[in-house]
Design a protein around this motif. Structure first.
Motif, PDB file in Angstrom:
ATOM      1  N   CYS A 212      97.722  97.925 -66.758  1.00 16.84           N
ATOM      2  CA  CYS A 212      96.824  98.383 -67.822  1.00 16.84           C
ATOM      3  C   CYS A 212      97.611  98.497 -69.118  1.00 16.84           C
ATOM      4  O   CYS A 212      98.564  99.277 -69.201  1.00 16.84           O
ATOM      5  CB  CYS A 212      96.202  99.729 -67.452  1.00 16.84           C
TER       6      CYS A 212
ATOM      7  N   ARG B 285      92.424 108.083 -59.817  1.00 22.16           N
ATOM      8  CA  ARG B 285      93.363 107.559 -60.811  1.00 22.16           C
ATOM      9  C   ARG B 285      93.595 108.474 -62.007  1.00 22.16           C
ATOM     10  O   ARG B 285      94.704 108.506 -62.537  1.00 22.16           O
ATOM     11  CB  ARG B 285      92.895 106.184 -61.286  1.00 22.16           C
TER      12      ARG B 285
ATOM     13  N   ARG C 273     100.540 103.319 -53.662  1.00 23.19           N
ATOM     14  CA  ARG C 273     100.476 103.369 -55.129  1.00 23.19           C
ATOM     15  C   ARG C 273      99.919 104.696 -55.649  1.00 23.19           C
ATOM     16  O   ARG C 273     100.405 105.224 -56.645  1.00 23.19           O
ATOM     17  CB  ARG C 273      99.635 102.187 -55.642  1.00 23.19           C
TER      18      ARG C 273
ATOM     19  N   CYS D  81      93.836  94.508 -68.482  1.00 25.81           N
ATOM     20  CA  CYS D  81      94.055  95.165 -67.187  1.00 25.81           C
ATOM     21  C   CYS D  81      94.075  94.146 -66.057  1.00 25.81           C
ATOM     22  O   CYS D  81      93.526  93.049 -66.181  1.00 25.81           O
ATOM     23  CB  CYS D  81      92.940  96.175 -66.915  1.00 25.81           C
TER      24      CYS D  81
ATOM     25  N   ILE E  89      98.790  97.120 -60.158  1.00 24.19           N
ATOM     26  CA  ILE E  89      97.783  97.635 -61.086  1.00 24.19           C
ATOM     27  C   ILE E  89      98.385  97.632 -62.488  1.00 24.19           C
ATOM     28  O   ILE E  89      99.405  98.281 -62.728  1.00 24.19           O
ATOM     29  CB  ILE E  89      97.378  99.077 -60.706  1.00 24.19           C
TER      30      ILE E  89
ATOM     31  N   TYR F   5     100.602  94.499 -54.335  1.00 19.74           N
ATOM     32  CA  TYR F   5      99.552  95.361 -54.870  1.00 19.74           C
ATOM     33  C   TYR F   5     100.016  95.803 -56.243  1.00 19.74           C
ATOM     34  O   TYR F   5     101.051  96.464 -56.386  1.00 19.74           O
ATOM     35  CB  TYR F   5      99.325  96.568 -53.960  1.00 19.74           C
TER      36      TYR F   5
ATOM     37  N   THR G  28      86.582  97.342 -55.577  1.00 21.21           N
ATOM     38  CA  THR G  28      87.863  97.199 -56.274  1.00 21.21           C
ATOM     39  C   THR G  28      87.743  97.654 -57.723  1.00 21.21           C
ATOM     40  O   THR G  28      88.386  98.616 -58.135  1.00 21.21           O
ATOM     41  CB  THR G  28      88.326  95.721 -56.178  1.00 21.21           C
TER      42      THR G  28
ATOM     43  N   HIS H  46      87.295 101.468 -59.400  1.00 25.94           N
ATOM     44  CA  HIS H  46      88.334 102.389 -59.879  1.00 25.94           C
ATOM     45  C   HIS H  46      88.586 102.215 -61.375  1.00 25.94           C
ATOM     46  O   HIS H  46      88.741 103.188 -62.101  1.00 25.94           O
ATOM     47  CB  HIS H  46      89.630 102.174 -59.101  1.00 25.94           C
ATOM     48  N   GLU H  47      88.616 100.967 -61.827  1.00 24.82           N
ATOM     49  CA  GLU H  47      88.780 100.737 -63.268  1.00 24.82           C
ATOM     50  C   GLU H  47      87.541 101.225 -64.011  1.00 24.82           C
ATOM     51  O   GLU H  47      87.644 101.754 -65.118  1.00 24.82           O
ATOM     52  CB  GLU H  47      88.984  99.235 -63.557  1.00 24.82           C
TER      53      GLU H  47
ATOM     54  N   HIS I 236      93.918  94.178 -61.548  1.00 28.17           N
ATOM     55  CA  HIS I 236      93.862  94.878 -60.259  1.00 28.17           C
ATOM     56  C   HIS I 236      94.096  93.808 -59.201  1.00 28.17           C
ATOM     57  O   HIS I 236      93.238  92.964 -58.953  1.00 28.17           O
ATOM     58  CB  HIS I 236      92.476  95.518 -60.097  1.00 28.17           C
TER      59      HIS I 236
ATOM     60  N   TRP J 191      98.282  99.352 -50.979  1.00 30.41           N
ATOM     61  CA  TRP J 191      97.627 100.185 -51.996  1.00 30.41           C
ATOM     62  C   TRP J 191      97.821 101.667 -51.711  1.00 30.41           C
ATOM     63  O   TRP J 191      97.852 102.491 -52.620  1.00 30.41           O
ATOM     64  CB  TRP J 191      96.139  99.841 -52.111  1.00 30.41           C
TER      65      TRP J 191
END
Lengths: 338, 338, 338, 338
Positions: free
Chosen positions: D239, D127, D275, D153, D237, D235, D173, D176-177, D155, D272
């Protein structure tokens, strides 16, 4: 046919409501007003070009045989007294928030109203009358996103004065979410927790800003509300409802889309009064219509009580840092909606 | 397996393509370059840390036995000559726009290529390789909006220098739309009209800005393209396709959404180079791959000719104020896409 | 203090206006109505729970001493006659569009009003009262985008019935743009051209749909209006003003933003009545207030005449395919705005 | 000049990386691979049309004198072993997440790398190479929103299989964050709390879905991350960084804007892989370039260790319901970025 209104308190919001009921809305006329500042009350009427009886004492407004229904827009600590007086006189009453200074005070109004045997009280929560919140509720009620599971909300002000303290984030600001989110989800709060992010450099010693308030509801919905009253950039109310099938978000206020100076932009409001200005009209027209039709449907004394109980729990959570219960008794059948 | 490229012209775009083919893309290497400024060519290679044969004459690049395929990025008036030379040598050639200085010149290339019997020429129109235009074309091709009936387009630059004149709105700016809109609609222009709005105060005596170019296509689609090269606010390419069932709009470039200073905004690009930078990579990689696979699929000599014929009609329409025909002969079967 | 209104014509729009003036707006009451269908008029009043004098003849409404001002909502061909009668009686009159069936008819009203010596007529163009158009005009007037150079507009309906013919795209649909774009730009049309794209398969033999109408204004602004009345996807009014410094776009109606079924979406209206419903309220409240204040400020008889002259030129352009002049005489000083 | 890569593990992600390094990126070639399924490894190479040495044992890849650098894309429990082997061999190694199965395992890699005295390890967190996250970080770093105070955020996955359990919301999951938010804020986690909303009816017995993870960072930033892996709609994401001066939001993926079926919409991804597909290319190209330049700059072994420590605290918080500390030791100077 025309509802004769008495208005207690002719400060800023009182004058706004007098103007609204006299010059914008249908079906009502203001026949009596009162204020501890008698001359101020008279001057207000003159400015508006209106004629009405002027009293020094709000009880005279309540008890005037000319008055069908009462608007309480006086100093906050007098709300309970005048609302109880209106109930005692059997008159419908629109009371600006807060309904009372304490949950116990709200409860006394609830009890008096139930004893009277008919709904007489509407609390001045205007957001359920906002066209955006109504559209959002319709999406939920129509089942378009399935069962709501989470709400992500924000209440942001560009700036607040030095007199605004940490607790007022709950009692002056969050209080609107406390009401409207119950209405939106048709649910009640079970617990609340408050967390304090790093403070903005734009705040002062007596205000922790921003704050995040975390609720669990009776149905298990999780709600987070960011309160940020020195956010600098604008007055911005956000509400996103995450459901099983999708997400619905409160509309942004309609605005001209600009392409200028390398920005594609719409303007954000900066004055809270612009955001819900139309909702005030709808709210009071609903009160006038409902009183005329003999059946109140807006935010009730119970809703005022529930918001007050939730606010108390939030204040406790601000201080304890712990997850605090929101101890609202079961809603009496008296307050069931049709 | 690695395609050996010769590059004619090592000016700005030439250097960019050399860098791209050497350092970004796969499957190619630059083995020879030429420029009338021999020292400049050598210096460019040194700056890029590359080694290649350097010639004073582009024909030496074309004819070098080391060179598999040619990129023509030289002075515009030499494009035709070098492209014809590449065809004569039986080598694939990527020629930057314009393919030639006149429609007749383009036609000579078409004729030479057809006589050779195999597609060798790709013209440097990069928009069909832009991810946004490709997504837009997919929506159309998938039938999501039904048959296209109208296109509303805009090509806006923040500002142009004094050397940019009214005709260059066609030959330097609209030329990209002339190609990409044919590709997008799979159609050809039938007529064109140019109208001149009130000029912006930001232009100069030799440039009427903005302009609106109105096309009718062979299928009857109506296209309007606003060309506004002193629009002040940014570099902005718009394309909206109105179909029988709905409307599809070219994506805005992805950008961070900001809430700041009472504006909800995303930034608009100001430099054209940022808008299609990725498309140049895709375009040249496609050329490299297609040459390696033995079959060109990108913008053809015919497409270059068609854009040139359309541009000539636009220039005529600029001067006449009338609706001018676009007299493109039927496309030879040689140029049918698979 | 309350304006006593007479309403001529109690069809759909007449009933809507009676309801509006009686139940929504302030400062007016409906005291007399007429309709060629006398029983229908009576039934309408009954349904609305209103009491008013009912006449068979509109002239009786105009001449009733009880009536202060007149609303003309009758059959289109009678608009001129009743408006002229109101002027003759020296009474203010709100006349639904069209003001008259021909430009000459509109001119007769203008002449009668000027002879009377005071503005008495407001034409029922509601878009200048729409909050979105007002915000757009403010952006222009505030100089935020510099001088307007081009307008890109669209007027799209999901579908029309078989009775809707090619000319009605002008007289029933474009007529709103003909008025509001003059108001928005503070300018007048100089020429008009109509072009016909490929027709949608959803239209019928007597309707060429879509159409594009191209205007040049006196100041040189170029305006394109797409009219697409079988666009299938929704009721959608677009207006984008390109100025020297930037671009301003009519707000999209406010809507809940949804994330659902792999789409990030807001809904588009499908019924035209929802789009300008609020503007009708504002429009008539303005008429009531202006009559009470003694000075009309809304769309004037001259504006009705100007729209009619422009519509005639559009119709001519539909048939000729040529660029047609819009021959509006200079505006008399009588119609200058304060 | 070309970096010779050895790839351990030729499953799905291994094959993707082989293809990427061989056919998309510059400056590398795959010279050796291994897999416990020797035939599968050979077949993969054949499908890709590549030639490379094939080993049964990953250590042979690490130790092959032909191999300059190693990609570890094998079964998760073997990551630590092969990464340590690469360090022991003094070879740079790109290890897919997780770096090891436990924080202790990650720590062993950190210690081995520090002992070796030079950064050799890059963890496969892609990411920070995503163009959207990079744009967001630039806005923060440029000071456009002032100091970050809060991050909101989300996800969201459309659905997960039955094998996905509550803990995997963290380890598969949120991981990644856990990395990208440290990078974005240049900060470390101090505490974490997990709350469980009402579960969606679309989940199964072993997965509580959705979840909300609440962090406090060392600087006092509050972060909430909604994890919703059966969100049904796509999907997605999200933030949003709330700073003292304004708010910046991760760009939505670019998409064609549609007006169709009464919806104004852009499509949301559902897979995903679409993305972050471009980020994988950038990530590996950066590894190749950095190894060639002799200095790694991407996500380090320390970053892998920090994410693992944070994940452990999240798992503890899932079970305890309490606010759990994230006990990451101070970062050794060895890992300071230039």
């Amino acid at each position: 046919m025309t509802l004769k209104l008495g208005v207690i308190g002719t400060g800023a919001i009182g004058q706004e409501h007098i103007r609204r009921c006299s010059k914008v809305l249908q079906g009502a006329t203001v026949v009596a007003v009162s204020d501890i500042n008698l001359e101020g009350a008279k001057a207000a009427l003159t400015r508006l070009g209106l004629q009405a009886e002027v009293y020094a004492n709000g009880h005279d407004v309540v008890n005037s045989p000319d008055v069908d229904a009462v608007l309480v827009t006086s100093w906050d600590p007098t709300h309970e007294e005048f609302t109880l007086a209106a109930i005692a006189a059997g008159k419908s009453v629109f009371c600006e928030k807060p309904l009372a200074m304490t949950a116990e005070g709200c409860r006394r109004i609830v009890d008096a109203e139930m004893k009277f045997g008919k709904r007489l009280v509407q609390v001045g929560f205007m957001r359920p009358y906002d066209v955006g919140y109504r559209a959002l509720k319709k999406v939920i009620t129509d089942g378009e996103i399935g069962e709501p599971l989470m709400l992500h909300c924000a209440h942001r002000n560009p700036a607040v004065p030095e007199s605004y303290t940490t607790d007022m984030a709950i009692t002056s600001t969050l209080i609107h979410e406390l009401d409207v989110l119950r209405w939106l989800t048709n649910d009640d709060y079970k617990t609340v927790q408050v967390v304090f992010p790093r403070v903005t450099s734009k705040t002062h010693a007596r205000l922790k800003d921003p704050q995040i308030v975390l609720f669990e509801t009776q149905k298990g919905i999780r709600i987070d509300v960011e309160i940020f009253v020195n956010c600098a950039y604008g007055y911005d109310i956000q509400c996103e409802v995450v459901g099983e099938e999708g997400i619905a978000k409160l509309p942004e206020p309609s605005a001209v889309q600009m392409r200028k100076s390398a920005q594609l932009s719409t303007s954000i409001l900066t004055d809270w009064k612009d955001r819900f200005i139309d909702a005030y009209d709808v709210e009071l027209q609903a009160f006038i219509n409902d009183v005329s039709n003999g059946s109140l449907t807006g935010p009730s004394a119970w809703d005022g009580y529930a918001a007050s109980v939730a606010a108390d729990a939030c204040l406790k959570a601000q201080n304890s840092g712990a997850i605090e219960p929101v101890e609202l008794p079961p809603r009496p059948a008296f307050y069931d909606k049709a």
